[in-house]
Design a protein around this motif. Structure first.
Motif, PDB file in Angstrom:
ATOM      1  N   ASP A  20       0.830  -1.203   0.000  1.00 14.22           N
ATOM      2  CA  ASP A  20       0.000   0.000   0.000  1.00 14.22           C
ATOM      3  C   ASP A  20       0.867   1.256   0.000  1.00 14.22           C
ATOM      4  O   ASP A  20       0.578   2.213  -0.724  1.00 14.22           O
ATOM      5  CB  ASP A  20      -0.933   0.013   1.207  1.00 14.22           C
ATOM      6  N   SER A  23       2.570   1.684  -3.502  1.00 13.22           N
ATOM      7  CA  SER A  23       1.657   2.183  -4.535  1.00 13.22           C
ATOM      8  C   SER A  23       1.269   3.636  -4.272  1.00 13.22           C
ATOM      9  O   SER A  23       1.139   4.421  -5.212  1.00 13.22           O
ATOM     10  CB  SER A  23       0.416   1.298  -4.642  1.00 13.22           C
ATOM     11  N   ALA A  24       1.110   4.011  -3.004  1.00 11.74           N
ATOM     12  CA  ALA A  24       0.773   5.404  -2.679  1.00 11.74           C
ATOM     13  C   ALA A  24       1.899   6.344  -3.061  1.00 11.74           C
ATOM     14  O   ALA A  24       1.652   7.437  -3.576  1.00 11.74           O
ATOM     15  CB  ALA A  24       0.449   5.533  -1.197  1.00 11.74           C
ATOM     16  N   GLU A  27       1.877   6.660  -6.875  1.00 11.68           N
ATOM     17  CA  GLU A  27       0.758   7.488  -7.329  1.00 11.68           C
ATOM     18  C   GLU A  27       0.988   8.964  -7.050  1.00 11.68           C
ATOM     19  O   GLU A  27       0.515   9.815  -7.799  1.00 11.68           O
ATOM     20  CB  GLU A  27      -0.537   7.047  -6.648  1.00 11.68           C
ATOM     21  N   ASN A  38      -3.347   9.867   0.139  1.00 13.93           N
ATOM     22  CA  ASN A  38      -3.841   8.744  -0.663  1.00 13.93           C
ATOM     23  C   ASN A  38      -4.169   7.552   0.219  1.00 13.93           C
ATOM     24  O   ASN A  38      -5.208   6.902   0.039  1.00 13.93           O
ATOM     25  CB  ASN A  38      -2.821   8.322  -1.724  1.00 13.93           C
ATOM     26  N   LEU A  39      -3.289   7.241   1.161  1.00  7.50           N
ATOM     27  CA  LEU A  39      -3.535   6.119   2.067  1.00  7.50           C
ATOM     28  C   LEU A  39      -4.760   6.363   2.947  1.00  7.50           C
ATOM     29  O   LEU A  39      -5.530   5.452   3.217  1.00  7.50           O
ATOM     30  CB  LEU A  39      -2.310   5.854   2.939  1.00  7.50           C
ATOM     31  N   LYS A  42      -7.800   5.785   0.765  1.00  4.65           N
ATOM     32  CA  LYS A  42      -7.948   4.349   0.515  1.00  4.65           C
ATOM     33  C   LYS A  42      -8.404   3.625   1.773  1.00  4.65           C
ATOM     34  O   LYS A  42      -9.203   2.699   1.711  1.00  4.65           O
ATOM     35  CB  LYS A  42      -6.637   3.739   0.035  1.00  4.65           C
ATOM     36  N   SER A  45     -12.075   3.996   2.151  1.00  2.00           N
ATOM     37  CA  SER A  45     -12.838   3.146   1.237  1.00  2.00           C
ATOM     38  C   SER A  45     -12.751   1.685   1.653  1.00  2.00           C
ATOM     39  O   SER A  45     -13.729   0.948   1.549  1.00  2.00           O
ATOM     40  CB  SER A  45     -12.353   3.323  -0.204  1.00  2.00           C
ATOM     41  N   LYS A  46     -11.594   1.249   2.149  1.00  5.11           N
ATOM     42  CA  LYS A  46     -11.470  -0.127   2.624  1.00  5.11           C
ATOM     43  C   LYS A  46     -12.347  -0.357   3.846  1.00  5.11           C
ATOM     44  O   LYS A  46     -12.992  -1.387   3.980  1.00  5.11           O
ATOM     45  CB  LYS A  46     -10.013  -0.453   2.981  1.00  5.11           C
TER      46      LYS A  46
END
Length: 82
Positions: A20, A23-24, A27, A38-39, A42, A45-46
Motif C-alpha cells: 500500500d 503504490s501510494a 501514485e 492517498n492512504l 484508501k 474506502s477499505k
C-alpha cells in the motif's frame, strides 16, 4: 531519499502495509504528504467495504458464581474462526 527509505518512513507514519505504501508513493510521484493523503482516502474506502460485511457466526460464553455473572459474545464472519 530513495524509494525504500520513503516506504519505510511512510509505513512508520501510517502503519500501512508495504504494498500500500509503495503504490501510494508511486501514485503521488514521491511526495510523502500526498502519499499519506492517498492512504487515508484508501483506508476510508477499505473500511466502508468492511462495514458492509456481516459477522453472523460466533460464540456466547457464560461464567460466574454466586456473586457475579459474566456473559461474553464474540462475533466473526466465518464459522471457521468461530
Amino acid at each position: 531519499m530513495s524509494d525504500v527509505e520513503k516506504i519505510k518512513k511512510l509505513r512508520k507514519l501510517t502503519g500501512a502495509g508495504f504494498k500500500d505504501c509503495n503504490s501510494a508513493i508511486q501514485e503521488s510521484n514521491g511526495d510523502l504528504d500526498k502519499a499519506v493523503e492517498n492512504l487515508r482516502v484508501k483506508g476510508i474506502s477499505k473500511a466502508s467495504k468492511k462495514m458492509a460485511r456481516v459477522a453472523n457466526e460466533g460464540v456466547v460464553a457464560i461464567s460466574g458464581n454466586d456473586k457475579k455473572t459474566s456473559v461474553i459474545e464474540v462475533n466473526c464472519e466465518t464459522d471457521f474462526v468461530a
